[in-house]
Design an enzyme around this catalytic site. Structure first.
Site, PDB file in Angstrom:
ATOM      1  N   ASP A  21       0.864  -1.173   0.000  1.00 31.50           N
ATOM      2  CA  ASP A  21       0.000   0.000   0.000  1.00 31.50           C
ATOM      3  C   ASP A  21       0.908   1.233   0.000  1.00 31.50           C
ATOM      4  O   ASP A  21       2.127   1.140   0.175  1.00 31.50           O
ATOM      5  CB  ASP A  21      -0.975  -0.015   1.186  1.00 31.50           C
ATOM      6  CG  ASP A  21      -2.227   0.815   0.876  1.00 31.50           C
ATOM      7  OD1 ASP A  21      -2.181   1.678  -0.022  1.00 31.50           O
ATOM      8  OD2 ASP A  21      -3.268   0.607   1.533  1.00 31.50           O
TER       9      ASP A  21
HETATM   10  C1  NOJ Z   1      -4.132   3.771   0.137  1.00 30.43           C
HETATM   11  C2  NOJ Z   1      -5.316   2.867   0.267  1.00 30.43           C
HETATM   12  O1  NOJ Z   1      -5.250   2.146   1.484  1.00 30.43           O
HETATM   13  C3  NOJ Z   1      -5.426   1.873  -0.867  1.00 30.43           C
HETATM   14  O2  NOJ Z   1      -6.633   1.184  -0.727  1.00 30.43           O
HETATM   15  C4  NOJ Z   1      -5.355   2.589  -2.189  1.00 30.43           C
HETATM   16  O3  NOJ Z   1      -5.515   1.665  -3.227  1.00 30.43           O
HETATM   17  C5  NOJ Z   1      -4.018   3.287  -2.277  1.00 30.43           C
HETATM   18  N1  NOJ Z   1      -3.915   4.260  -1.206  1.00 30.43           N
HETATM   19  C6  NOJ Z   1      -3.829   3.983  -3.620  1.00 30.43           C
HETATM   20  O4  NOJ Z   1      -4.674   5.052  -3.726  1.00 30.43           O
END
Ligand code: NOJ
Length: 747
Positions: free
Chosen positions: A286
């Site tokens: 993430d």
């Molecule tokens: C953080 C989020 O937790 C995740 O779900 C998302 O896909 C990413 N950022 C990218 O935006």
């Protein structure tokens, strides 16, 4: 002379690269991947593991980096996120084509519930229990996003969530493992289609691996501490379901799991995902999560963070730059092997080949197709269909709903009546160059439905938040002139979502006071509650005669709500998360264990598992939802009362539409294993059927029960079905059980 030599050498290498890549195009994918891999320097390999945010929008804390173009040119970037539109993706791809090996970029995006056409938030959609409709909304999202140059969506989110304080419940499918797994599978099938590499398919990304939904206290990004048995039995099955659906990628979660950050959790990534489940795609971290392991206190610095994540099996680094800055040194120091890096690069290149990007890097960058797909009327129709299927009828005293289309005067009151973008909920996509404000507001929906036959009055009444009651008088005045009042209240759309945890989940501001003032007029009031999570609204629940939980329904919100209000669609949705009576009950979920001292009711306190000051029952239970009609359940029949481990039991029941409207019922089958070597839940959903019945019509529903449905993880963590008795329950919700019987599993 030296310069000339260098030129000749460079020329020879270029020819070799060209021959190899062209030659590679005619071989099976694995061989093609290896042909490219053989040509790559370590730096180029590490580049493939590096993902940056494009600066169009940000979905996390941004790192200012003015050197991205140059790095793409040098082959130091494998993927960009938040880069949208045929034109922009093409221009980045052109830059990647200037790199030595011309390896195309992957464009990833959070296409969570639609691209241009916004569908209901995933939690709302899950309440439809309609797998076909959910698959279709993912399919359409893929069609539109891929036409916008996107290759890869960071969806579905499959985190089981039992805590409505956690803002990200809006993104998942609720609290149940069985239903959540079915929905996870359907969504992947929708995004990815038949895996044929067709131009309207997206790679899906199962997230957040793992157990992110169990963040302590419902606070986003928080730690998770749970038994391995609970992890395997409750939280992991939806992830596994997506591997069965051949999902292309996985994303790690921000949380630590029992003290080990998921991003560097070998047990999760190497042992389970890539080992036991045989997942062949790649894993992305993430946003910034590799570097954030320093904050967790699990590693000392970026160098250790990169080594730890790579060794654990995280293939791509989203935004932290720690792979780019440290992997080469880690290889030099023999802390990471080239073989591991090769494995990660292989996984990523394979996906690029499967998408057809090596054959045509601009395959998805077609402005004409982009335009055509953004204006597809079939997409709008599907959005309306699934939106109305997502609306949950919570209360309907004296058949106040559906409203008559001949109602003379209707007052539509509340801070969300004329709101436009709010209806999209969190995680909408701001598509460049298209009118992303395309949303049918609730006001417009009402006008479309009865604008010509009824007089429509409006008052805002109050804001979503704050204590300003100045608008009450006007709202009351408008209500007094009407035959019926519709009040639209709830959260703001950005009160649920990432980093949107709330400790107080009551309807904010003075909105329930506004309801009180409107009810005092004596007019019938229908309340619409708009939210991204289960809220607490006891005053409304106890006093309003009719309530529709509308969540956030997306582009067609207004039309879908009007369809339900006036009976053009008879509501059929059922809650997929328990609605607590008070935040003090959280976590609260239907499939809990019995204690040694279970309370029999709310007065049963003495030495009982109960609250002195709060009921043990939720306000609305999992599986709850009304219809304008009623359904009768009868004639439960079990094909046998005793089954062996290798046998199947067939269960049938008759469901009859006993009311006056045609309608749909979600028939739910629950089991309880009466005695287990591990305590078993008081009931567990094991199947469901959605039946469509005309008024007065009956149908027989059939369920099959086999060993799989009776199994659980025992103390040795083996998946077993233990001989013994099971209660079988069929009902309209997890508390409204209509039919019950018992059978026995024998050796
Ligand atoms: C953080 C989020 O937790 C995740 O779900 C998302 O896909 C990413 N950022 C990218 O935006």
């Amino acid at each position: 002379m030296e310069r000339l030599n260098r030129c000749i050498i460079y020329f020879i290498i270029s020819i070799a690269v060209l021959c190899q890549t062209t030659h590679a195009q005619n071989k099976p994918t694995n061989q093609r991947v290896d042909s490219i891999l053989n040509l790559m320097t370590l730096e180029e390999k590490i580049g493939q593991l590096n993902q940056y945010n494009d600066d169009q929008i940000a979905t996390g804390p941004v790192t200012i980096d003015n050197d991205k173009t140059n790095q793409v040119k040098q082959g130091q970037v494998g993927s960009l996120l938040n880069c949208m539109g045929a034109e922009r993706t093409r221009s980045w791809q052109k830059i990647a084509m200037q790199s030595r090996l011309k390896i195309p970029l992957l464009f990833g995006q959070d296409v969570i519930h639609g691209y241009k056409t916004t569908f209901p938030i995933p939690l709302a959609e899950s309440c439809s229990w309609d797998l076909t409709a959910m698959e279709l909304s993912a399919r359409i999202s893929a069609t539109e996003a891929s036409a916008g140059g996107i290759h890869w969506t960071f969806a579905p989110m499959v985190d089981i969530s039992r805590d409505p304080r956690w803002g990200r419940v809006m993104e998942g499918a609720g609290e149940d493992t069985y239903l959540g797994s079915k929905i996870a599978y359907a969504r992947v099938m929708g995004f990815q289609g038949d895996h044929s590499g067709a131009i309207n398919q997206l790679m899906a990304c199962t997230k957040h691996y793992a157990a992110y939904g169990a963040a302590i206290g419902g606070r986003d990004y928080n730690s998770v501490d749970m038994s391995e048995r609970q992890l395997l039995e409750t939280y992991l099955p939806p992830f596994k379901a997506t591997v069965d659906a051949k999902v292309a990628t996985f994303m790690t979660s921000f949380n630590d799991l029992n003290g080990v950050p998921s991003t560097a959790n070998k047990y999760l990534l190497r042992d389970i995902l890539k080992g036991k489940w045989g997942f062949e795609g790649f894993v992305v971290s993430d946003w910034g999560a590799i570097g954030e392991m320093i904050n967790h206190g699990n590693v000392k610095n970026e160098y250790e963070a990169a080594g730890s994540a790579m060794n654990a099996g995280c293939d791509m680094d989203m935004e932290s730059r720690d792979y780019k800055n440290n992997l080469a040194q880690l290889v030099k120091d023999k802390k990471v092997t080239v073989a591991l890096i090769d494995d990660a690069v292989r996984r990523i290149l394979k996906k690029k080949f499967e998408l057809g990007l090596f054959d045509d890097p601009y395959k998805f960058c077609n402005a004409e197709r982009e335009q055509k797909e953004m204006d597809n009327p079939a997409h709008v129709a599907a959005a309306r269909d699934v939106a109305r299927k997502s609306i949950v009828l919570l209360k309907n005293q004296q058949h106040l709903l559906p409203l008559s289309k001949n109602t003379k005067t209707i007052a539509f009151i509340g801070p969300l009546v004329k709101a436009v973008m709010q209806n999209k909920g969190f995680w909408d996509v701001k598509v460049p160059g298209v009118d992303s404000a395309y949303v049918v507001s609730q006001w417009e929906g009402l006008k479309n439905k009865v604008g010509n036959s009824s007089t429509l009055l409006y008052a805002k009444g109050c804001d979503i938040e704050g204590d300003n009651r100045e608008g009450f008088a006007e709202a009351v005045n408008v209500a007094k002139q009407a035959d019926v009042v519709i009040l639209s209240i709830g959260e703001r759309r950005d009160m649920s979502g990432e980093a949107k945890s709330r400790s107080n989940i009551m309807i904010p501001g003075v909105q329930e006071d506004l309801l009180k003032a409107l009810l005092a007029t004596g007019k019938p009031v229908v309340v619409l509650i708009n939210a991204g999570r289960p809220l607490v609204f006891n005053y409304t629940a106890d006093n309003a005669p009719a309530i529709l939980y509308t969540w956030w329904l997306g582009s067609e919100a207004g039309n879908a709500i009007a369809d339900v209000l006036f009976g053009d669609y008879n509501p059929s949705a059922k809650l997929t998360m328990t609605f607590p009576l008070s935040a003090g009950q959280i976590p609260i979920y239907y499939n809990h264990f019995n204690t040694g001292r279970p309370a029999l009711n709310d007065s049963d306190h003495l030495y009982k598992s109960a609250y002195l000051d709060l009921s043990i029952y939720p306000k609305y239970e999992f599986g709850y939802g009304l219809s304008y009609t009623t359904f009768g359940y009868s004639q439960l029949h079990l094909s046998k009362k005793t089954i062996k481990q290798d046998e199947q039991l067939e269960v049938t029941a008759t469901v009859t539409n006993t009311g006056n409207y045609d309608g749909e019922e979600i028939v739910q089958l629950y089991l309880r294993d009466l005695v287990g070597s591990i305590v078993r839940p008081v009931l567990e959903l094991k199947d469901f059927k959605k039946v469509v019945l005309k008024a007065g019509e009956s149908t027989t529903v059939t369920f099959k029960i086999d060993k799989e449905k009776l199994s659980f993880f025992n103390q040795q963590l083996q998946w077993v079905a233990e001989p013994g008795e099971f209660d079988i329950m069929i009902g309209a919700s997890s508390r409204d059980i209509r039919l019950k019987d018992r059978f026995e599993l024998v050796e």
